[in-house]
Scaffold this motif. Structure first.
Motif, PDB file in Angstrom:
ATOM      1  N   LEU A   2       9.411  17.265 -19.355  1.00  0.00           N
ATOM      2  CA  LEU A   2      10.188  18.464 -19.690  1.00  0.00           C
ATOM      3  C   LEU A   2       9.818  18.979 -21.081  1.00  0.00           C
ATOM      4  N   GLU A   3       9.813  18.090 -22.073  1.00  0.00           N
ATOM      5  CA  GLU A   3       9.441  18.492 -23.431  1.00  0.00           C
ATOM      6  C   GLU A   3       8.030  19.055 -23.455  1.00  0.00           C
ATOM      7  N   SER A   4       7.109  18.395 -22.779  1.00  0.00           N
ATOM      8  CA  SER A   4       5.721  18.848 -22.743  1.00  0.00           C
ATOM      9  C   SER A   4       5.609  20.248 -22.141  1.00  0.00           C
ATOM     10  N   HIS A   5       6.337  20.492 -21.053  1.00  0.00           N
ATOM     11  CA  HIS A   5       6.319  21.804 -20.396  1.00  0.00           C
ATOM     12  C   HIS A   5       6.742  22.903 -21.366  1.00  0.00           C
ATOM     13  N   TYR A   6       7.873  22.721 -22.049  1.00  0.00           N
ATOM     14  CA  TYR A   6       8.381  23.768 -22.932  1.00  0.00           C
ATOM     15  C   TYR A   6       7.653  23.813 -24.275  1.00  0.00           C
ATOM     16  N   ASN A   7       7.126  22.695 -24.743  1.00  0.00           N
ATOM     17  CA  ASN A   7       6.386  22.710 -26.003  1.00  0.00           C
ATOM     18  C   ASN A   7       5.068  23.479 -25.877  1.00  0.00           C
ATOM     19  N   ARG A   8       4.513  23.573 -24.667  1.00  0.00           N
ATOM     20  CA  ARG A   8       3.274  24.335 -24.438  1.00  0.00           C
ATOM     21  C   ARG A   8       3.533  25.830 -24.262  1.00  0.00           C
ATOM     22  N   THR A   9       4.748  26.209 -23.942  1.00  0.00           N
ATOM     23  CA  THR A   9       5.085  27.596 -23.638  1.00  0.00           C
ATOM     24  C   THR A   9       5.327  28.375 -24.924  1.00  0.00           C
ATOM     25  N   ARG A  10       4.747  29.577 -25.040  1.00  0.00           N
ATOM     26  CA  ARG A  10       4.919  30.408 -26.249  1.00  0.00           C
ATOM     27  C   ARG A  10       6.028  31.447 -26.100  1.00  0.00           C
ATOM     28  N   THR A  11       6.112  32.093 -24.938  1.00  0.00           N
ATOM     29  CA  THR A  11       7.135  33.119 -24.717  1.00  0.00           C
ATOM     30  C   THR A  11       7.778  32.904 -23.350  1.00  0.00           C
ATOM     31  N   LEU A  12       9.040  33.290 -23.263  1.00  0.00           N
ATOM     32  CA  LEU A  12       9.795  33.195 -22.018  1.00  0.00           C
ATOM     33  C   LEU A  12      10.723  34.398 -21.924  1.00  0.00           C
ATOM     34  N   GLU A  13      11.018  34.811 -20.703  1.00  0.00           N
ATOM     35  CA  GLU A  13      12.064  35.806 -20.495  1.00  0.00           C
ATOM     36  C   GLU A  13      12.710  35.556 -19.144  1.00  0.00           C
ATOM     37  N   ALA A  14      13.991  35.931 -19.045  1.00  0.00           N
ATOM     38  CA  ALA A  14      14.746  35.695 -17.813  1.00  0.00           C
ATOM     39  C   ALA A  14      15.974  36.588 -17.788  1.00  0.00           C
ATOM     40  N   ASP A  15      16.510  36.785 -16.584  1.00  0.00           N
ATOM     41  CA  ASP A  15      17.830  37.387 -16.445  1.00  0.00           C
ATOM     42  C   ASP A  15      18.842  36.274 -16.703  1.00  0.00           C
ATOM     43  N   PHE A  16      19.994  36.645 -17.261  1.00  0.00           N
ATOM     44  CA  PHE A  16      21.012  35.630 -17.513  1.00  0.00           C
ATOM     45  C   PHE A  16      22.400  36.140 -17.161  1.00  0.00           C
ATOM     46  N   ILE A  17      23.256  35.188 -16.855  1.00  0.00           N
ATOM     47  CA  ILE A  17      24.696  35.409 -16.744  1.00  0.00           C
ATOM     48  C   ILE A  17      25.330  34.388 -17.677  1.00  0.00           C
ATOM     49  N   GLN A  18      26.210  34.850 -18.541  1.00  0.00           N
ATOM     50  CA  GLN A  18      26.879  33.991 -19.511  1.00  0.00           C
ATOM     51  C   GLN A  18      28.365  33.969 -19.195  1.00  0.00           C
ATOM     52  N   ARG A  19      28.920  32.765 -19.129  1.00  0.00           N
ATOM     53  CA  ARG A  19      30.365  32.607 -18.895  1.00  0.00           C
ATOM     54  C   ARG A  19      30.960  31.805 -20.044  1.00  0.00           C
ATOM     55  N   TYR A  20      32.022  32.350 -20.609  1.00  0.00           N
ATOM     56  CA  TYR A  20      32.745  31.653 -21.664  1.00  0.00           C
ATOM     57  C   TYR A  20      34.172  31.440 -21.166  1.00  0.00           C
ATOM     58  N   THR A  21      34.604  30.183 -21.119  1.00  0.00           N
ATOM     59  CA  THR A  21      35.935  29.857 -20.612  1.00  0.00           C
ATOM     60  C   THR A  21      36.710  29.080 -21.666  1.00  0.00           C
ATOM     61  N   LEU A  22      37.919  29.561 -21.934  1.00  0.00           N
ATOM     62  CA  LEU A  22      38.842  28.857 -22.811  1.00  0.00           C
ATOM     63  C   LEU A  22      40.203  28.929 -22.136  1.00  0.00           C
ATOM     64  N   GLY A  23      40.687  27.785 -21.690  1.00  0.00           N
ATOM     65  CA  GLY A  23      41.951  27.753 -20.949  1.00  0.00           C
ATOM     66  C   GLY A  23      41.822  28.570 -19.676  1.00  0.00           C
ATOM     67  N   PRO A  24      42.797  29.454 -19.404  1.00  0.00           N
ATOM     68  CA  PRO A  24      42.752  30.236 -18.163  1.00  0.00           C
ATOM     69  C   PRO A  24      41.878  31.490 -18.250  1.00  0.00           C
ATOM     70  N   THR A  25      41.321  31.774 -19.424  1.00  0.00           N
ATOM     71  CA  THR A  25      40.558  33.001 -19.629  1.00  0.00           C
ATOM     72  C   THR A  25      39.057  32.754 -19.523  1.00  0.00           C
ATOM     73  N   THR A  26      38.379  33.576 -18.722  1.00  0.00           N
ATOM     74  CA  THR A  26      36.929  33.508 -18.594  1.00  0.00           C
ATOM     75  C   THR A  26      36.345  34.892 -18.847  1.00  0.00           C
ATOM     76  N   LEU A  27      35.350  34.958 -19.716  1.00  0.00           N
ATOM     77  CA  LEU A  27      34.619  36.189 -20.013  1.00  0.00           C
ATOM     78  C   LEU A  27      33.221  36.037 -19.428  1.00  0.00           C
ATOM     79  N   VAL A  28      32.777  37.010 -18.630  1.00  0.00           N
ATOM     80  CA  VAL A  28      31.454  36.964 -18.004  1.00  0.00           C
ATOM     81  C   VAL A  28      30.634  38.143 -18.515  1.00  0.00           C
ATOM     82  N   GLU A  29      29.424  37.850 -18.985  1.00  0.00           N
ATOM     83  CA  GLU A  29      28.497  38.876 -19.463  1.00  0.00           C
ATOM     84  C   GLU A  29      27.127  38.602 -18.852  1.00  0.00           C
TER      85      GLU A  29
END
Length: 167
Positions: A2-29
């Motif tokens: 795993l380290e070898s794979h990412y240590n050889r890579t110079r640039t990356l891009e991806a689509d993302f979904i981010q979820r932040y949850t604290l107690g009953p509240t969830t924010l999705v971006e």
């Protein structure tokens, strides 16, 4: 591997979904993220509102067009970002960033491999009590692509990043 794979890579891009949850509240971006070694990243948020998060290796910047202002913070004051994304941001020795590293198979070997299905989970705990996160889990496919990062914070909150369409 795993380290070898990412240590050889110079640039990356991806689509993302981010979820932040604290107690009953969830924010999705969601949006598109770009990583360039060493230490640079750009998060273009599209939903629910547009915003831009940049890190240039020294500072992190957050621009929210609705607020018409930029916030800047030294990355030294936000070391958890660097620790959590160290794998994607530069050369990394995971054992220097995390303690109690554990690689767990999450799907049986006889199941067919799929690019967007996690086959492995790498789990690591914070090296010190000073870090805001307690534990980080990386879901990986057989090509060692990070599909999801789960960050369990000391305050009880949970931050998840789901990635698709790596390039």
């Amino acid at each position: 591997a795993l380290e070898s794979h990412y240590n050889r890579t110079r640039t990356l891009e991806a689509d993302f979904i981010q979820r932040y949850t604290l107690g009953p509240t969830t924010l999705v971006e969601s949006g598109r993220v770009y990583f360039q070694k060493p230490g640079r990243m750009r998060w273009d948020y599209e939903s629910p509102e547009k915003k831009l998060f940049l890190a240039d290796g020294e500072y992190a910047y957050l621009y929210v067009p609705q607020e018409q202002q930029v916030r800047r913070q030294a990355l030294k004051q936000a070391p958890d970002w660097r620790a959590t994304f160290a794998l994607l941001l530069g050369r990394v020795d995971l054992e220097r960033v995390f303690r109690d590293l554990e690689l767990v198979r999450v799907h049986r070997p006889e199941e067919p491999a799929r690019p967007n299905r996690a086959r492995w989970q790498l789990r690591g705990r914070a090296k010190s009590e000073k870090q805001a996160f307690e534990e980080v889990w990386f879901d990986l496919n057989d090509a060692f692509q990070v599909l999801r990062i789960e960050i369990r914070q000391r305050d009880g909150s949970l931050m998840e990043f789901h990635f698709r369409r790596w390039r």
